[in-house]
Each structure stands twice: as C-alpha cells, then as structure tokens.
Write an enzyme that holds these catalytic residues in place. Structure first.
Site, short mmCIF file in Angstrom:
data_model
loop_
_atom_site.label_atom_id
_atom_site.label_comp_id
_atom_site.label_asym_id
_atom_site.label_seq_id
_atom_site.Cartn_x
_atom_site.Cartn_y
_atom_site.Cartn_z
CB CYS A 86 -1.08 -0.14 1.18
SG CYS A 86 -2.14 0.67 0.83
CG HIS A 183 -3.10 -3.04 4.22
ND1 HIS A 183 -1.76 -2.52 5.31
CD2 HIS A 183 -3.68 -2.30 3.66
CE1 HIS A 183 -1.81 -1.30 5.07
NE2 HIS A 183 -3.05 -0.93 4.09
CD GLU A 185 -0.30 -5.08 6.72
OE1 GLU A 185 0.07 -5.90 5.44
OE2 GLU A 185 -0.65 -4.08 6.72
N1 GLN Z 1 -3.46 6.42 1.10
C1 GLN Z 1 -2.12 5.98 1.89
C2 GLN Z 1 -1.21 6.74 1.08
O1 GLN Z 1 -1.19 7.36 0.11
C3 GLN Z 1 -1.96 4.66 1.75
C4 GLN Z 1 -2.76 3.82 2.52
C5 GLN Z 1 -2.31 2.61 3.02
O2 GLN Z 1 -1.29 2.39 3.40
N2 GLN Z 1 -3.14 1.83 3.88
O3 GLN Z 1 0.02 6.98 1.62
#
Ligand code: GLN
Length: 201
Positions: A86, A183, A185
C-alpha cells in the site's frame, strides 16, 4: 544461512508485518528473523525489506530526514528483495498522484516503473475486503484488505501484473520487487509473506 528481514519502522503497520513475517518464517522452517529497521545502519544489514502500509507522505519525508532514503534505494537497486504494501508500494513507485489532490512533492524511491493513483478506491470510510487472485505466484485466492488503497494505472516494460480487482491493477512484481495495494499483514493468511520469505532466501 540465516536471513534477516526488516520492516521499515518509520510509520504504519510495522508490528503486524513483523508478526506475519515471523509466522511465515516459522511455517517454512527457515532459519531467519524479522526485525524493525529504520536507520541507514539497520537497513544496510538486511537481506530483505518490507515497506509497510501507512501514510506514504509521512514515510517518505521521515526517511528523507533520517538519511535512510538513499540507502534504501541503493540496497534495492543492488538486488535486495522488497515487498511494498500500500503506502510501501507508493514509496517504490516512479510517480504517484492522488485521485483528488493530484501530485504532491512527496519523496519516492523511484524503483518500480509504475504510475500510481493514490486513494484510488476512496477514503478511509470506503475501506473494504475482497478476494483477489495471484495465480502466477500460486496464490489463487487471497483476502485483500484495501484501506485508502492505491491502484496501478500504468506499468512499464517487464513489470508483471500479479492481480487485478475491478479492472484495476492491485499487485505487481518486477524481479525482486513486489508491490500490493492491499494489506496481507491484516489477515491470518501468511501465504504472501511466505512467498516473500522464500524470495529472500
Ligand atoms: N493512502 C495512503 C497513502 O497514500 C496509503 C494507505 C495505506 O497504506 N493503507 O500513503
């Protein structure tokens, strides 16, 4: 040979990734450990790295401020396997632009030749869980947890698409570099962490 996998411990889902990595190492019966890493010295000693989900602008600015951004880039460019989750995938990308705000001056590692749309599925309240398939790495069904998740809007040559959700690219791989929008994890299923541990090994 014992392996050491670090979780970049600047901000975000650090502890959860340590637990999943330890569980993966144990299930595989591999000699290894999962540790927190954030200083240039700590990063230098790693065999593999997870950049966790969280907030990419914070992770980027703090890594720049503590001098680890260059070390991270050098180590990964020299072949250290990395799993960016992410915000971690955003950190690995070449360009990232927020769906609403557009482009900001956030520091990126510019390692993975992908273009990203940040917050591609909406805001925190629009978080959701959905099954994704990563067939090419033998994970046909995985529960994807999407929280303010990015999607990949363009991939460069040689970047393999590992998974899509609703026509959007949500997992990619190039060589030793893997990125996911969701995610792993935050589920009990450690198959993606196991895949990464084997890659490091
Ligand atoms: N939206 C977040 C970002 O732009 C990432 C979100 C996440 O890691 N769950 O950094």
């Amino acid at each position: 040979m014992s392996i050491t996998i670090g979780v970049l411990s600047v901000q975000g889902d650090v502890y959860e990734n340590i637990l999943s990595t330890k569980a993966a190492i144990d299930e595989l019966g591999i000699d290894g450990k999962a540790i927190e890493a954030k200083t240039p010295d700590e990063i230098s000693s790693l065999d593999g790295l997870i950049i966790p989900g969280g907030e990419s602008t914070t992770i980027g600015h703090l890594s720049l401020a503590n001098g680890s951004l260059n070390v991270l880039k050098e180590k990964i460019d020299n072949g250290m396997p990395v799993l960016g989750i992410c915000a971690g995938m955003i950190m690995l990308s070449k360009t990232a632009s927020d769906r609403v705000v557009g482009k900001t001056d956030q520091p990126l590692l510019n390692i993975l030749d992908i273009k990203l749309e940040r917050n591609s599925f909406g805001r925190q309240k629009q978080s959701f869980e959905a099954d994704v398939s990563l067939d090419s790495i033998n994970i046909p069904k995985f529960s994807g947890v999407f929280i303010r998740a990015p999607s990949v809007s363009e991939v460069g040559p040689d970047v393999e698409i590992l998974a899509k959700f609703n026509e959007k690219i949500v997992a990619v791989k190039k060589g030793n570099v893997i990125g996911t929008s969701f995610h792993p994890e935050l589920t009990q299923d450690v198959s993606l962490h196991k895949y990464f541990v084997i890659l490091v090994k």
